[in-house]
Design a protein around this motif. Structure first.
Motif, PDB file in Angstrom:
ATOM      1  N   ASN A 252       0.836  -1.214   0.000  1.00  0.00           N
ATOM      2  CA  ASN A 252       0.000   0.000   0.000  1.00  0.00           C
ATOM      3  C   ASN A 252       0.867   1.259   0.000  1.00  0.00           C
ATOM      4  OD1 ASN A 252      -2.765  -0.636  -0.212  1.00  0.00           O
ATOM      5  ND2 ASN A 252      -2.793  -1.419   1.891  1.00  0.00           N
ATOM      6  N   ASP A 253       1.990   1.211   0.739  1.00  0.00           N
ATOM      7  CA  ASP A 253       2.923   2.341   0.721  1.00  0.00           C
ATOM      8  C   ASP A 253       3.434   2.588  -0.701  1.00  0.00           C
ATOM      9  OD1 ASP A 253       2.733   2.508   3.473  1.00  0.00           O
ATOM     10  OD2 ASP A 253       4.587   1.391   3.847  1.00  0.00           O
ATOM     11  N   MET A 254       3.800   1.509  -1.378  1.00  0.00           N
ATOM     12  CA  MET A 254       4.330   1.641  -2.736  1.00  0.00           C
ATOM     13  C   MET A 254       3.249   2.151  -3.684  1.00  0.00           C
ATOM     14  SD  MET A 254       6.488  -1.040  -5.082  1.00  0.00           S
ATOM     15  CE  MET A 254       8.007  -0.753  -4.171  1.00  0.00           C
ATOM     16  N   PHE A 255       2.047   1.666  -3.526  1.00  0.00           N
ATOM     17  CA  PHE A 255       0.940   2.104  -4.371  1.00  0.00           C
ATOM     18  C   PHE A 255       0.724   3.616  -4.213  1.00  0.00           C
ATOM     19  CE2 PHE A 255      -3.890   1.899  -5.186  1.00  0.00           C
ATOM     20  CZ  PHE A 255      -3.712   2.038  -6.554  1.00  0.00           C
ATOM     21  N   THR A 256       0.749   4.080  -2.979  1.00  0.00           N
ATOM     22  CA  THR A 256       0.574   5.514  -2.711  1.00  0.00           C
ATOM     23  C   THR A 256       1.701   6.329  -3.354  1.00  0.00           C
ATOM     24  OG1 THR A 256      -0.573   5.073  -0.618  1.00  0.00           O
ATOM     25  CG2 THR A 256       0.423   7.265  -0.895  1.00  0.00           C
ATOM     26  N   ALA A 257       2.941   5.864  -3.186  1.00  0.00           N
ATOM     27  CA  ALA A 257       4.097   6.584  -3.737  1.00  0.00           C
ATOM     28  C   ALA A 257       4.048   6.623  -5.258  1.00  0.00           C
ATOM     29  CB  ALA A 257       5.388   5.934  -3.258  1.00  0.00           C
ATOM     30  N   VAL A 258       3.644   5.513  -5.883  1.00  0.00           N
ATOM     31  CA  VAL A 258       3.546   5.462  -7.346  1.00  0.00           C
ATOM     32  C   VAL A 258       2.475   6.419  -7.837  1.00  0.00           C
ATOM     33  CG1 VAL A 258       2.865   4.009  -9.303  1.00  0.00           C
ATOM     34  CG2 VAL A 258       4.493   3.137  -7.622  1.00  0.00           C
ATOM     35  N   LYS A 259       1.305   6.397  -7.195  1.00  0.00           N
ATOM     36  CA  LYS A 259       0.211   7.287  -7.610  1.00  0.00           C
ATOM     37  C   LYS A 259       0.605   8.762  -7.495  1.00  0.00           C
ATOM     38  CE  LYS A 259      -3.121   5.576  -5.046  1.00  0.00           C
ATOM     39  NZ  LYS A 259      -4.483   5.449  -4.454  1.00  0.00           N
TER      40      LYS A 259
END
Length: 403
Positions: A252-259
């Motif tokens: 979820n952290d990575m998803f947020t950073a990518v978005k």
């Protein structure tokens, strides 16, 4: 206009080989400026290099020059690449720690161009943990390292420490010079490493990813002139110099950073090994032993690559990775189409030299209309190969938009 190679020569028996490198580069049309340490002049005369280059060889920082320019600054500004061949353990230690006490180290510190170091020394000196650490820090700073070879050394030892083949060093120099501006002005986003999903305050689940592939792609993109953002899970690697690092823990952290970062990117390379599932509930306290079995319910993590495919901008190139243990090509092709990627890098975990934790990889590059299987190569070289393929895709998109 001729490109300028600044050649640093340090003290060691391999110093005479740098004269051949100098000659080869001049024959290929490069302007070569030579800087020697005082110890290097004990092994080979500055006159040799002056005869080859038609330039004065610099040894002292305070030598008088006709135009009264600050010599180490003017040469540093003109340099397209700075190479130290051979590089002694002493000089490697100096450049890593910013010690500038002679013409060579002073100019090296002032130079902002690409830098290549080819170590050559006694085996025990090379294998010393201090030297190993210094070389590792050189890589983290963005310097290209051409590792020495195993062979018979002047001291009588037989082991690693012999200067790499001059032809190979020459190829690396030319490769770096050619790649210099290939991705200049482009923004590249790379994801790397594993993700960790907490079970309780003590434990988490993860995978075996070391992050090496993504970090080497980021390093290669930086060397090719790109503005690089690296989103990385927890790894035991030093961040590449001049790369914008965003550390994360969970999927979820990575998803947020990518978005938050993908919209302005020209190239997105998803090399991270993101966990597909996470525990539905993270226990507030450490889970204690409770019988012979333990049941934990998992829920699906967001599919980051699918999100990127759904929201891809017209100019963007998206590259994913597919790690498989069976049906490699079929599964990778399905992923390419399903996730709306431009390219998938597929590798089989069961192939020797491929997969997690290794310094090499064996990959197949899959595009919509082509499949290319590559030989085993270093992850850095694979990173460069991937980026060259992406450049081809960008050129095709550019051509299509003109039509």
């Amino acid at each position: 206009m001729k490109k300028t190679v600044v050649l640093g020569v340090t003290g060691g028996i391999a110093a005479f080989k740098s004269a051949q490198l100098c000659s080869n580069l001049i024959k290929k049309g490069y302007d070569v400026e030579v800087i020697m340490t005082k110890n290097a002049t004990e092994f080979i005369s500055p006159l040799t290099f002056e005869s080859l280059t038609k330039h004065n060889v610099m040894v002292s920082t305070f030598e008088k020059v006709a135009d009264r320019s600050v010599k180490h600054i003017s040469i540093a500004k003109r340099a397209d690449i700075f190479v130290i061949v051979p590089a002694s353990a002493n000089v490697i230690a100096k450049v890593v720690h910013g010690i500038a006490d002679d013409m060579l180290t002073t100019t090296f510190l002032a130079a902002t161009c690409k830098k290549l170091i080819a170590p050559a020394m006694n085996t025990n000196m090379y294998e010393n943990p201090v030297t190993k650490r210094n070389i590792k820090e050189c890589i983290a700073l963005g310097y290209e390292i051409v590792a020495p070879e195993v062979g018979y050394l002047a001291c009588g030892d037989n082991g690693k420490g012999k200067l790499a083949d001059i032809d190979f060093i020459e190829e690396r120099i030319e490769s770096l010079l050619q790649e210099e501006n290939l991705l200049k002005g482009k923004k590249v986003l790379v994801t790397a490493g594993p993700t960790q999903e907490a079970l309780d305050p003590v434990r988490f689940i993860t995978n075996h990813s070391s992050g090496k592939m993504g970090y080497e792609i980021a390093r290669a993109a930086r060397n090719m002139g790109a503005d690089v953002t690296l989103i990385s899970g927890p790894v035991a690697l030093d961040a590449p110099a001049d790369v914008h690092m965003i550390p994360i823990i969970s999927a979820n952290d990575m998803f947020t950073a990518v978005k938050e970062n993908y919209k302005d990117m020209d190239i997105i390379i998803k090399a991270a090994a993101v966990g597909d599932y996470r525990p539905q509930i993270i226990a507030e306290n450490k889970i204690k032993k409770q019988g012979d079995t333990l049941e934990i319910k998992f829920v699906k993590n967001p599919d980051i690559l699918a999100y990127l495919g759904e929201h891809k901008k017209e100019h963007q190139v998206i590259c994913g990775f597919a790690m498989e243990t069976q049906n490699l090509i079929e599964n990778a092709k399905e992923k390419l189409m399903k996730k709306n990627c431009d390219m998938i890098i597929a590798n089989n975990l069961k192939v020797e030299g491929a997969g997690f934790q290794t310094d090499t990889n064996v990959a197949t590059i899959i595009k919509k209309d082509t499949i290319e299987t590559l030989d085993k190569m270093s992850k850095y070289d694979l990173g460069k190969t991937i980026l060259h393929h992406i450049c081809d895709i960008m050129d095709e998109k550019k051509g299509a938009s003109k039509c």
